[in-house]
Motif scaffolding. Structure first.
Motif, PDB file in Angstrom:
ATOM      1  N   GLY A 169      -6.677   1.732   3.504  1.00 37.30           N
ATOM      2  CA  GLY A 169      -6.289   2.250   2.190  1.00 37.30           C
ATOM      3  C   GLY A 169      -6.840   1.460   1.025  1.00 37.30           C
ATOM      4  O   GLY A 169      -6.650   1.848  -0.133  1.00 37.30           O
ATOM      5  N   ASP A 170      -7.518   0.351   1.293  1.00 39.31           N
ATOM      6  CA  ASP A 170      -8.067  -0.444   0.181  1.00 39.31           C
ATOM      7  C   ASP A 170      -9.405   0.141  -0.276  1.00 39.31           C
ATOM      8  O   ASP A 170     -10.000   0.958   0.424  1.00 39.31           O
ATOM      9  N   ILE A 286       2.983   6.681  -5.448  1.00 39.30           N
ATOM     10  CA  ILE A 286       2.430   5.539  -4.698  1.00 39.30           C
ATOM     11  C   ILE A 286       3.023   4.250  -5.289  1.00 39.30           C
ATOM     12  O   ILE A 286       3.467   3.353  -4.567  1.00 39.30           O
ATOM     13  N   LYS A 290       5.396   1.371  -3.568  1.00 39.66           N
ATOM     14  CA  LYS A 290       5.041  -0.058  -3.558  1.00 39.66           C
ATOM     15  C   LYS A 290       6.165  -0.894  -4.168  1.00 39.66           C
ATOM     16  O   LYS A 290       6.466  -1.992  -3.689  1.00 39.66           O
ATOM     17  N   THR A 293       8.876  -1.500  -1.653  1.00 33.74           N
ATOM     18  CA  THR A 293       8.543  -2.257  -0.437  1.00 33.74           C
ATOM     19  C   THR A 293       8.014  -3.657  -0.785  1.00 33.74           C
ATOM     20  O   THR A 293       7.291  -4.266   0.003  1.00 33.74           O
ATOM     21  N   SER A 297       5.834  -6.700   1.223  1.00 34.45           N
ATOM     22  CA  SER A 297       4.477  -6.386   0.759  1.00 34.45           C
ATOM     23  C   SER A 297       3.405  -7.238   1.436  1.00 34.45           C
ATOM     24  O   SER A 297       2.257  -6.812   1.543  1.00 34.45           O
ATOM     25  N   ILE A 300       1.873  -5.262   4.112  1.00 37.44           N
ATOM     26  CA  ILE A 300       1.170  -4.019   3.764  1.00 37.44           C
ATOM     27  C   ILE A 300      -0.163  -4.382   3.111  1.00 37.44           C
ATOM     28  O   ILE A 300      -0.204  -5.190   2.177  1.00 37.44           O
ATOM     29  N   SER A 303      -3.146  -1.879  -1.592  1.00 31.65           N
ATOM     30  CA  SER A 303      -3.808  -0.590  -1.742  1.00 31.65           C
ATOM     31  C   SER A 303      -3.221   0.188  -2.906  1.00 31.65           C
ATOM     32  O   SER A 303      -2.004   0.274  -3.045  1.00 31.65           O
ATOM     33  N   THR A 304      -4.098   0.768  -3.721  1.00 27.72           N
ATOM     34  CA  THR A 304      -3.634   1.649  -4.796  1.00 27.72           C
ATOM     35  C   THR A 304      -3.777   3.110  -4.383  1.00 27.72           C
ATOM     36  O   THR A 304      -3.516   4.013  -5.172  1.00 27.72           O
ATOM     37  N   GLN A 308      -1.032   3.543   2.902  1.00 26.08           N
ATOM     38  CA  GLN A 308      -0.348   2.249   2.894  1.00 26.08           C
ATOM     39  C   GLN A 308      -0.208   1.817   4.358  1.00 26.08           C
ATOM     40  O   GLN A 308       0.519   2.448   5.131  1.00 26.08           O
ATOM     41  N   ARG A 348       0.488   3.727   9.782  1.00 25.89           N
ATOM     42  CA  ARG A 348      -0.272   4.208   8.613  1.00 25.89           C
ATOM     43  C   ARG A 348       0.610   5.215   7.880  1.00 25.89           C
ATOM     44  O   ARG A 348       0.927   6.276   8.417  1.00 25.89           O
ATOM     45  N   CYS A 350       1.150   7.657   4.670  1.00 27.26           N
ATOM     46  CA  CYS A 350       0.440   8.359   3.597  1.00 27.26           C
ATOM     47  C   CYS A 350       1.460   8.955   2.635  1.00 27.26           C
ATOM     48  O   CYS A 350       2.339   9.713   3.046  1.00 27.26           O
TER      49      CYS A 350
END
Ligand SMILES: Cc1ncc(COP(=O)(O)O)c(C=O)c1O
Length: 380
Positions: A169-170, A286, A290, A293, A297, A300, A303-304, A308, A348, A350
């Motif tokens: 996701g990055d 999103i 974030k 969580t 973090s 995880i 990731s923007t 995630q 994963r 989404c």
């Protein structure tokens, strides 16, 4: 010497011993936190309903594009897609897998070099293999690693990255990669599968968001993720597209997409052009996930994007946690080696625009609890 059947049985046995044997299953109807349908387009009737379309031409493409499968609608759609992504031209392939294989296999020959991020999708790797070029992987998103490989690259040089990595996701540092490509006269190819519909004002992708479309040799955009359809396109110069029509075997030797697919992709693009608010809402969701969580973090991957990845790092534990989350009504999937490197097994997640705040909150609570629980178990 083993027979083929003995080899197959042994390979299956080995997978089972590793606890990584894959099998197909039909997903139960749970709250979707697993699909790539980020904007909910697969559920959009105005894209997928053909009730008022009469007569809808046959589902069968009837032949390859070069024989009988080409249509006026195909060509108009390619023009529309190219304009939207600010590219000179576009060529539709039947899948993203075929687009990557068909592009890479065609552009590089023996003696050339393709340098690629080690986390690139399987279709990129398979395309590289079919090209017979020298191939060097560089450490994920590592510019020094990339430069080192470019220094020893020979022949025509290509660099391949994804803009958003499908399992992590990055995003790739595309601006810096462009600079390195210029320095070494390498051509940059960017797979925008998971950036389309997510980045750029109207979801044109990360390349357009960064304004580097003139500096990228080719892009691959897939229609099976945020666009909620099926198929893909290569974006590039007119002469690249002409070259692919002549030399890309996965383009030439396959039946064209059905007419209904072309109509649906066309409608999905129109929908995307009117989805600025939806894209903004997705990013807010999103962000909300974030914020909920934060306590976990460090597990995880930063990731923007909607992807995630919650790293568990242990096959059985990953499977068990994913199963427990599903039992609570949320569809998430475990991603195991060899799809991801051993020791980085993950769940994963989404995020979609249609996930409600309440659903996101509930999922985040479960994840927070699960991870605290697994820490206690590990340290006990
Ligand atoms: C980065 C990336 N490229 C290409 C593909 C292949 O796309 P498609 O599903 O259309 O074959 C995928 C999807 O799995 C992907 O994640």
């Amino acid at each position: 010497m083993n027979t083929l059947d003995e080899y197959i049985r042994a390979a299956i046995q080995e997978r089972k011993l590793q606890n990584t044997y894959r099998s197909l299953s039909v997903n139960p109807l749970l709250t979707d936190f697993a699909s790539n349908d980020y904007l909910g387009f697969t559920r959009n009737k105005s894209i997928h309903s053909f009730e008022h379309e009469s007569p809808v031409q046959s589902i069968g493409g009837g032949g390859s594009r070069l024989i009988t499968g080409n249509t006026f609608e195909y060509e108009e759609l390619e023009k529309k897609i190219a304009r939207f992504h600010k590219a000179e031209a576009s060529l539709i392939f039947n899948t993203g897998y075929m687009a990557n294989v068909g592009l890479l296999q065609a552009i590089a020959q023996r003696g050339d070099t393709i340098v690629y991020d080690e986390l690139c999708h399987a279709s990129i790797r398979d395309g590289i293999r079919l090209s017979f070029a020298n191939a060097f992987a560089f450490a994920h998103n590592n510019l020094k690693g990339l430069e080192k490989k470019l220094k020893v690259a020979k022949g025509k040089i290509s660099v391949v990255t994804e803009s958003v990595y499908s399992m992590d996701g990055d995003v790739a540092p595309l601006l810096e990669i462009v600079k390195l490509c210029e320095k070494f006269r390498a051509s940059l190819i960017v797979d925008e599968a998971h950036a389309t519909g997510i980045y750029g004002k109207n979801g044109e992708g990360l390349v357009v968001e960064l304004g580097i479309e003139q500096k990228v040799f080719a892009r691959v955009v897939t229609f099976g993720k945020a666009l909620g359809c099926h198929g893909a396109t290569v974006l590039g110069s007119q002469h690249l597209i002409g070259f692919l029509v002549n030399f890309s075997r996965p383009f030439i030797y396959t039946t064209a997409l059905p007419h209904t697919s072309i109509i649906a992709i066309d409608r999905a693009y129109s929908e995307l052009m009117a989805s600025k608010n939806k894209i903004n809402e997705l990013h807010q969701k999103i962000h909300y996930f974030k914020s909920l969580t934060q306590n976990i973090s460090e597990k995880i991957i930063p990731s923007t994007s909607p992807i995630q990845a919650l790293i568990i790092g242990h096959i059985e534990k990953t499977k068990q946690i994913a199963k427990r989350i599903r039992e609570q009504g949320f569809l998430v999937k475990e991603i195991l080696s060899p799809t991801v490197p051993k020791g980085s097994e993950r769940i994963r997640i989404c995020i979609h625009v249609f996930n409600t705040e309440n659903e996101i909150l509930e999922l985040a609570n479960i994840l927070n609890n699960e991870l605290t629980l697994s820490e206690i178990v590990v340290h006990a």
